[in-house]
Design an enzyme around this catalytic site. Structure first.
Site, PDB file in Angstrom:
ATOM      1  N   ALA A  43       7.255  10.110 -60.969  1.00 12.86           N
ATOM      2  CA  ALA A  43       6.614   9.066 -60.273  1.00 12.86           C
ATOM      3  C   ALA A  43       5.495   8.312 -60.968  1.00 12.86           C
ATOM      4  CB  ALA A  43       6.151   9.551 -58.971  1.00 12.86           C
TER       5      ALA A  43
ATOM      6  N   SER B  10       5.858  24.085 -64.690  1.00 12.24           N
ATOM      7  CA  SER B  10       7.338  23.971 -65.279  1.00 12.24           C
ATOM      8  C   SER B  10       7.562  25.255 -65.872  1.00 12.24           C
ATOM      9  CB  SER B  10       7.304  22.734 -66.123  1.00 12.24           C
ATOM     10  OG  SER B  10       6.386  22.894 -66.953  1.00 12.24           O
TER      11      SER B  10
ATOM     12  N   GLY C 171       8.006  10.744 -67.583  1.00  8.97           N
ATOM     13  CA  GLY C 171       7.100  10.293 -68.819  1.00  8.97           C
ATOM     14  C   GLY C 171       6.344   8.794 -68.532  1.00  8.97           C
TER      15      GLY C 171
ATOM     16  N   ASP D  66       8.802  24.053 -60.895  1.00  5.14           N
ATOM     17  CA  ASP D  66       9.378  22.693 -61.190  1.00  5.14           C
ATOM     18  C   ASP D  66      10.374  22.672 -62.161  1.00  5.14           C
ATOM     19  OD1 ASP D  66       9.350  19.880 -61.281  1.00  5.14           O
ATOM     20  OD2 ASP D  66       7.987  19.644 -62.655  1.00  5.14           O
TER      21      ASP D  66
ATOM     22  N   THR E  60       2.619  13.121 -65.795  1.00  3.19           N
ATOM     23  CA  THR E  60       2.079  12.158 -66.894  1.00  3.19           C
ATOM     24  C   THR E  60       0.814  11.633 -66.543  1.00  3.19           C
ATOM     25  OG1 THR E  60       4.307  11.684 -67.665  1.00  3.19           O
ATOM     26  CG2 THR E  60       2.718  10.076 -68.299  1.00  3.19           C
TER      27      THR E  60
ATOM     28  N   ASP F 190      17.210  23.139 -60.918  1.00  4.03           N
ATOM     29  CA  ASP F 190      17.762  22.126 -61.350  1.00  4.03           C
ATOM     30  C   ASP F 190      19.135  22.296 -61.967  1.00  4.03           C
ATOM     31  OD1 ASP F 190      18.310  19.549 -62.317  1.00  4.03           O
ATOM     32  OD2 ASP F 190      16.436  19.385 -63.575  1.00  4.03           O
TER      33      ASP F 190
HETATM   34  P1  13P Z   1       6.056  12.194 -64.579  1.00  8.42           P
HETATM   35  O1  13P Z   1       5.558  12.916 -65.899  1.00  8.42           O
HETATM   36  O2  13P Z   1       6.777  10.983 -64.747  1.00  8.42           O
HETATM   37  O3  13P Z   1       4.952  11.997 -63.579  1.00  8.42           O
HETATM   38  O4  13P Z   1       7.231  13.226 -63.755  1.00  8.42           O
HETATM   39  C1  13P Z   1       6.864  14.358 -63.149  1.00  8.42           C
HETATM   40  C2  13P Z   1       7.991  14.965 -62.582  1.00  8.42           C
HETATM   41  O5  13P Z   1       8.975  14.424 -62.103  1.00  8.42           O
HETATM   42  C3  13P Z   1       7.831  16.610 -62.625  1.00  8.42           C
HETATM   43  O6  13P Z   1       8.940  17.114 -61.978  1.00  8.42           O
HETATM   44  O1  G3H Z   2       9.494  17.067 -65.329  1.00  6.89           O
HETATM   45  C1  G3H Z   2       8.926  17.684 -66.338  1.00  6.89           C
HETATM   46  C2  G3H Z   2       7.369  17.755 -66.055  1.00  6.89           C
HETATM   47  O2  G3H Z   2       6.769  16.772 -66.463  1.00  6.89           O
HETATM   48  C3  G3H Z   2       7.099  19.302 -67.079  1.00  6.89           C
HETATM   49  O3  G3H Z   2       6.794  18.735 -68.116  1.00  6.89           O
HETATM   50  O4  G3H Z   2       8.197  20.878 -69.207  1.00  6.89           O
HETATM   51  O5  G3H Z   2       6.475  19.531 -70.465  1.00  6.89           O
HETATM   52  O6  G3H Z   2       5.540  21.031 -68.672  1.00  6.89           O
HETATM   53  P1  G3H Z   2       6.912  20.155 -69.088  1.00  6.89           P
HETATM   54 ZN    ZN Z   3      10.651  16.277 -62.530  1.00  8.92          ZN
END
Ligand code: 13P
Ligand code: G3H
Ligand code: ZN
Length: 283
Positions: A209, A49, A180, A81, A232, A103
Protein backbone atom coordinates in the site's frame (compact mmCIF):
# COMPACT_ATOMS: atom_id res chain seq x y z
CA UNK A 1 -2.28 -3.96 25.50
CA UNK A 2 -1.37 -6.99 23.41
CA UNK A 3 -4.39 -8.41 21.56
CA UNK A 4 -4.99 -10.78 18.65
CA UNK A 5 -5.16 -9.65 15.06
CA UNK A 6 -8.72 -10.98 14.92
CA UNK A 7 -9.84 -8.75 17.78
CA UNK A 8 -8.54 -5.65 15.98
CA UNK A 9 -9.75 -6.64 12.51
CA UNK A 10 -13.22 -7.89 13.43
CA UNK A 11 -13.99 -4.48 14.97
CA UNK A 12 -12.64 -2.71 11.87
CA UNK A 13 -14.73 -4.99 9.61
CA UNK A 14 -17.86 -4.31 11.63
CA UNK A 15 -17.32 -0.54 11.83
CA UNK A 16 -15.94 -0.02 8.30
CA UNK A 17 -12.36 1.24 8.56
CA UNK A 18 -8.84 -0.13 8.06
CA UNK A 19 -6.03 -0.58 10.56
CA UNK A 20 -2.42 0.06 9.59
CA UNK A 21 0.01 -2.86 9.77
CA UNK A 22 3.55 -1.54 9.82
CA UNK A 23 6.70 -3.60 9.24
CA UNK A 24 9.19 -3.31 12.07
CA UNK A 25 12.85 -4.33 12.06
CA UNK A 26 14.37 -2.46 14.99
CA UNK A 27 13.61 -0.48 18.12
CA UNK A 28 13.33 2.95 16.48
CA UNK A 29 10.76 1.81 13.91
CA UNK A 30 8.75 0.11 16.65
CA UNK A 31 8.84 3.19 18.89
CA UNK A 32 7.79 5.44 16.01
CA UNK A 33 4.77 3.24 15.19
CA UNK A 34 3.69 2.87 18.82
CA UNK A 35 4.06 6.61 19.51
CA UNK A 36 1.97 7.37 16.42
CA UNK A 37 -0.74 4.93 17.56
CA UNK A 38 -0.81 6.48 21.03
CA UNK A 39 -1.06 10.02 19.65
CA UNK A 40 -3.77 9.01 17.17
CA UNK A 41 -5.58 6.81 19.72
CA UNK A 42 -5.49 4.06 17.10
CA UNK A 43 -5.28 0.28 17.27
CA UNK A 44 -2.17 -0.92 15.46
CA UNK A 45 -0.63 -4.06 13.99
CA UNK A 46 3.11 -4.43 14.34
CA UNK A 47 4.34 -6.88 11.74
CA UNK A 48 7.63 -8.65 11.24
CA UNK A 49 8.69 -10.38 8.04
CA UNK A 50 10.83 -13.53 8.01
CA UNK A 51 13.63 -11.16 6.94
CA UNK A 52 13.07 -8.99 10.01
CA UNK A 53 13.25 -12.07 12.23
CA UNK A 54 16.49 -13.15 10.54
CA UNK A 55 17.91 -9.63 11.02
CA UNK A 56 16.89 -8.92 14.62
CA UNK A 57 16.17 -12.38 16.09
CA UNK A 58 12.81 -13.82 17.08
CA UNK A 59 13.63 -13.37 20.80
CA UNK A 60 14.63 -9.71 20.44
CA UNK A 61 11.55 -8.84 18.39
CA UNK A 62 9.31 -10.73 20.79
CA UNK A 63 10.79 -8.94 23.82
CA UNK A 64 10.68 -5.51 22.17
CA UNK A 65 7.14 -5.73 20.85
CA UNK A 66 5.58 -7.44 23.86
CA UNK A 67 7.12 -4.77 26.10
CA UNK A 68 5.84 -2.01 23.84
CA UNK A 69 2.38 -3.59 23.72
CA UNK A 70 2.25 -4.06 27.48
CA UNK A 71 3.05 -0.38 28.02
CA UNK A 72 0.70 0.83 25.27
CA UNK A 73 -2.74 2.19 26.11
CA UNK A 74 -4.05 1.22 22.65
CA UNK A 75 -4.62 -2.31 21.26
CA UNK A 76 -1.47 -3.75 19.65
CA UNK A 77 -1.22 -7.04 17.72
CA UNK A 78 2.08 -8.74 16.86
CA UNK A 79 1.79 -10.29 13.40
CA UNK A 80 4.04 -12.42 11.20
CA UNK A 81 4.05 -10.97 7.68
CA UNK A 82 4.34 -13.39 4.70
CA UNK A 83 5.12 -16.49 6.71
CA UNK A 84 6.20 -19.16 4.27
CA UNK A 85 7.66 -21.87 6.49
CA UNK A 86 5.88 -23.96 9.06
CA UNK A 87 8.96 -23.64 11.31
CA UNK A 88 8.86 -19.82 11.38
CA UNK A 89 5.14 -19.83 12.08
CA UNK A 90 5.53 -22.27 14.99
CA UNK A 91 8.46 -20.30 16.34
CA UNK A 92 6.42 -17.06 16.24
CA UNK A 93 3.47 -18.71 17.97
CA UNK A 94 5.82 -20.02 20.69
CA UNK A 95 7.37 -16.57 21.09
CA UNK A 96 4.19 -14.59 21.67
CA UNK A 97 3.01 -13.47 18.20
CA UNK A 98 -0.78 -13.04 18.32
CA UNK A 99 -1.35 -13.28 14.59
CA UNK A 100 0.38 -15.02 11.67
CA UNK A 101 0.12 -14.81 7.92
CA UNK A 102 0.58 -17.98 5.95
CA UNK A 103 1.44 -16.94 2.40
CA UNK A 104 0.57 -19.84 0.13
CA UNK A 105 -0.27 -17.57 -2.81
CA UNK A 106 2.34 -19.27 -5.03
CA UNK A 107 0.56 -22.63 -4.65
CA UNK A 108 -2.48 -23.92 -6.53
CA UNK A 109 -5.81 -23.03 -4.91
CA UNK A 110 -6.28 -26.51 -3.44
CA UNK A 111 -2.76 -26.72 -2.06
CA UNK A 112 -3.05 -23.20 -0.60
CA UNK A 113 -6.30 -24.29 1.10
CA UNK A 114 -4.74 -27.51 2.45
CA UNK A 115 -1.62 -25.79 3.81
CA UNK A 116 -3.54 -22.84 5.27
CA UNK A 117 -5.75 -25.36 7.09
CA UNK A 118 -2.67 -27.01 8.64
CA UNK A 119 -1.54 -23.62 9.99
CA UNK A 120 -5.04 -22.74 11.20
CA UNK A 121 -5.21 -26.00 13.20
CA UNK A 122 -2.05 -25.12 15.15
CA UNK A 123 -2.78 -21.37 15.43
CA UNK A 124 -6.34 -21.84 16.70
CA UNK A 125 -5.11 -24.15 19.47
CA UNK A 126 -2.80 -21.34 20.59
CA UNK A 127 -5.40 -18.58 20.23
CA UNK A 128 -3.48 -16.96 17.36
CA UNK A 129 -5.20 -15.35 14.33
CA UNK A 130 -4.43 -16.32 10.74
CA UNK A 131 -4.23 -14.25 7.53
CA UNK A 132 -3.94 -15.98 4.16
CA UNK A 133 -3.29 -14.71 0.63
CA UNK A 134 -4.90 -15.47 -2.69
CA UNK A 135 -3.70 -14.07 -6.02
CA UNK A 136 -0.30 -12.70 -6.95
CA UNK A 137 1.07 -9.23 -6.15
CA UNK A 138 4.10 -7.54 -7.59
CA UNK A 139 5.48 -6.41 -10.91
CA UNK A 140 2.29 -4.62 -11.86
CA UNK A 141 2.94 -2.68 -15.05
CA UNK A 142 1.03 0.44 -16.05
CA UNK A 143 -0.97 -1.10 -18.86
CA UNK A 144 -1.70 -4.58 -17.64
CA UNK A 145 -3.87 -6.55 -20.07
CA UNK A 146 -7.25 -8.01 -19.13
CA UNK A 147 -5.92 -11.57 -19.59
CA UNK A 148 -2.93 -10.92 -17.39
CA UNK A 149 -5.12 -9.26 -14.78
CA UNK A 150 -7.24 -12.38 -14.71
CA UNK A 151 -4.20 -14.60 -14.30
CA UNK A 152 -2.76 -12.65 -11.37
CA UNK A 153 -5.58 -10.95 -9.53
CA UNK A 154 -7.73 -12.71 -6.93
CA UNK A 155 -10.80 -14.42 -8.40
CA UNK A 156 -13.93 -13.70 -6.36
CA UNK A 157 -15.24 -17.27 -6.76
CA UNK A 158 -11.90 -18.72 -5.64
CA UNK A 159 -11.87 -16.34 -2.66
CA UNK A 160 -15.30 -17.63 -1.64
CA UNK A 161 -14.21 -21.28 -1.94
CA UNK A 162 -11.02 -20.47 0.01
CA UNK A 163 -12.85 -18.80 2.88
CA UNK A 164 -15.57 -21.46 3.02
CA UNK A 165 -13.02 -24.28 3.16
CA UNK A 166 -10.61 -22.68 5.64
CA UNK A 167 -12.55 -20.30 7.86
CA UNK A 168 -9.48 -18.05 7.77
CA UNK A 169 -9.66 -14.86 9.86
CA UNK A 170 -8.58 -12.40 7.13
CA UNK A 171 -7.70 -12.58 3.45
CA UNK A 172 -5.05 -10.68 1.48
CA UNK A 173 -6.11 -10.05 -2.11
CA UNK A 174 -4.37 -9.04 -5.33
CA UNK A 175 -6.28 -6.14 -6.90
CA UNK A 176 -3.50 -4.09 -8.48
CA UNK A 177 -1.00 -3.23 -5.75
CA UNK A 178 2.64 -4.31 -5.66
CA UNK A 179 5.33 -4.38 -2.99
CA UNK A 180 8.00 -1.67 -2.97
CA UNK A 181 8.25 1.55 -4.98
CA UNK A 182 5.88 2.03 -7.91
CA UNK A 183 7.23 3.16 -11.28
CA UNK A 184 3.84 4.55 -12.36
CA UNK A 185 0.59 5.17 -10.52
CA UNK A 186 -1.10 1.93 -9.40
CA UNK A 187 -4.64 1.33 -10.64
CA UNK A 188 -6.81 -0.68 -8.27
CA UNK A 189 -9.60 -2.99 -9.42
CA UNK A 190 -12.35 -1.72 -7.11
CA UNK A 191 -15.12 -3.79 -8.74
CA UNK A 192 -13.17 -6.94 -7.98
CA UNK A 193 -12.58 -5.79 -4.39
CA UNK A 194 -16.28 -5.09 -3.89
CA UNK A 195 -17.29 -8.45 -5.34
CA UNK A 196 -14.81 -10.33 -3.14
CA UNK A 197 -15.90 -8.47 0.00
CA UNK A 198 -19.59 -9.11 -0.70
CA UNK A 199 -18.94 -12.82 -1.14
CA UNK A 200 -16.54 -13.55 1.73
CA UNK A 201 -17.68 -10.97 4.30
CA UNK A 202 -14.47 -11.16 6.38
CA UNK A 203 -11.65 -8.61 6.91
CA UNK A 204 -9.75 -7.96 3.65
CA UNK A 205 -6.04 -7.12 3.64
CA UNK A 206 -4.26 -4.82 1.19
CA UNK A 207 -0.53 -5.44 0.74
CA UNK A 208 1.87 -3.12 -1.09
CA UNK A 209 0.00 0.00 0.00
CA UNK A 210 2.99 2.38 0.13
CA UNK A 211 2.77 4.88 -2.71
CA UNK A 212 -0.90 4.19 -3.48
CA UNK A 213 -2.69 7.55 -3.91
CA UNK A 214 -4.73 8.71 -0.92
CA UNK A 215 -7.99 8.74 -2.86
CA UNK A 216 -7.57 5.09 -3.86
CA UNK A 217 -6.72 4.09 -0.30
CA UNK A 218 -9.80 5.86 1.06
CA UNK A 219 -12.01 4.19 -1.54
CA UNK A 220 -10.52 0.77 -0.74
CA UNK A 221 -11.38 1.36 2.93
CA UNK A 222 -15.01 2.15 2.08
CA UNK A 223 -15.19 -1.08 0.02
CA UNK A 224 -14.08 -3.36 2.82
CA UNK A 225 -10.29 -3.30 3.20
CA UNK A 226 -9.63 -3.59 6.95
CA UNK A 227 -5.85 -4.09 7.18
CA UNK A 228 -3.35 -2.06 5.18
CA UNK A 229 0.30 -3.10 5.03
CA UNK A 230 2.94 -0.38 4.92
CA UNK A 231 6.67 -0.96 4.80
CA UNK A 232 8.32 1.05 2.01
CA UNK A 233 6.96 4.49 3.04
CA UNK A 234 8.31 4.02 6.59
CA UNK A 235 11.67 2.79 5.28
CA UNK A 236 11.83 5.90 3.12
CA UNK A 237 11.04 8.18 6.07
CA UNK A 238 13.77 6.49 8.13
CA UNK A 239 16.33 6.97 5.38
CA UNK A 240 15.26 10.54 4.61
CA UNK A 241 15.54 11.39 8.31
CA UNK A 242 19.07 10.03 8.47
CA UNK A 243 20.09 11.73 5.22
CA UNK A 244 18.91 15.11 6.44
CA UNK A 245 20.99 14.76 9.62
CA UNK A 246 24.10 14.20 7.53
CA UNK A 247 23.22 17.06 5.18
CA UNK A 248 23.09 19.42 8.17
CA UNK A 249 25.87 17.86 10.25
CA UNK A 250 28.08 15.65 8.06
CA UNK A 251 30.41 14.78 10.96
CA UNK A 252 27.70 13.56 13.32
CA UNK A 253 28.61 10.21 14.88
CA UNK A 254 26.25 9.83 17.84
CA UNK A 255 23.70 7.15 16.78
CA UNK A 256 21.05 8.78 18.96
CA UNK A 257 21.37 12.05 17.05
CA UNK A 258 21.12 10.14 13.76
CA UNK A 259 18.30 7.72 14.60
CA UNK A 260 16.31 10.13 16.80
CA UNK A 261 15.29 12.48 13.96
CA UNK A 262 14.63 9.46 11.72
CA UNK A 263 12.25 8.14 14.37
CA UNK A 264 10.37 11.47 14.32
CA UNK A 265 10.07 11.34 10.51
CA UNK A 266 8.65 7.82 10.67
CA UNK A 267 6.16 8.81 13.35
CA UNK A 268 4.83 11.62 11.13
CA UNK A 269 4.35 9.23 8.20
CA UNK A 270 2.59 6.61 10.34
CA UNK A 271 0.25 9.21 11.86
CA UNK A 272 -0.69 10.39 8.36
CA UNK A 273 -1.50 6.82 7.31
CA UNK A 274 -3.68 6.27 10.38
CA UNK A 275 -5.71 9.37 9.57
CA UNK A 276 -6.04 8.19 5.95
CA UNK A 277 -7.14 4.63 6.92
CA UNK A 278 -9.81 5.87 9.32
CA UNK A 279 -8.37 4.08 12.39
CA UNK A 280 -7.46 7.26 14.30
CA UNK A 281 -9.67 7.53 17.37
CA UNK A 282 -10.78 3.87 17.12
CA UNK A 283 -8.70 2.54 20.06
P1 13P B 1 4.99 -1.86 0.85
O1 13P B 1 6.44 -2.05 1.16
O2 13P B 1 4.76 -1.67 -0.60
O3 13P B 1 4.38 -0.85 1.71
O4 13P B 1 4.27 -3.26 1.18
C1 13P B 1 4.27 -3.72 2.49
C2 13P B 1 3.65 -5.07 2.59
O5 13P B 1 2.76 -5.44 1.85
C3 13P B 1 4.13 -5.95 3.66
O6 13P B 1 3.52 -7.20 3.62
O1 G3H C 1 6.14 -7.61 1.90
C1 G3H C 1 7.31 -7.55 2.25
C2 G3H C 1 7.69 -6.61 3.31
O2 G3H C 1 7.90 -5.33 2.79
C3 G3H C 1 8.86 -7.13 4.08
O3 G3H C 1 10.05 -6.97 3.40
O4 G3H C 1 11.12 -9.21 3.57
O5 G3H C 1 12.49 -7.15 3.13
O6 G3H C 1 11.48 -7.55 5.38
P1 G3H C 1 11.36 -7.77 3.90
ZN1 ZN D 1 3.04 -7.92 1.70
Amino acid sequence: MLVTGKEILDKAHKEGYAVGAFNVNNMEILQAVIAAAEEERSPVIIQTSEGAIKYAGVDYLSALVTLAARKATVPVALHLDHGTSYETIISCIRNGWTSVMYDGSHHSLDQNIAETNEIIKVARAAGVSVEAELGRLGGIEDNISVDEKDARFTHPDEALKFVQQTGVDSLAVAIGTAHGKYKGVPVLDFDRLQEIKNLVNIPIVLHGASGVPEEAIRKACTLGVNKINIDTDVRQAFTDGIKSVFEKTPDEFDPRKICGPAREEMKKVVKGKMKMFGCSGKA
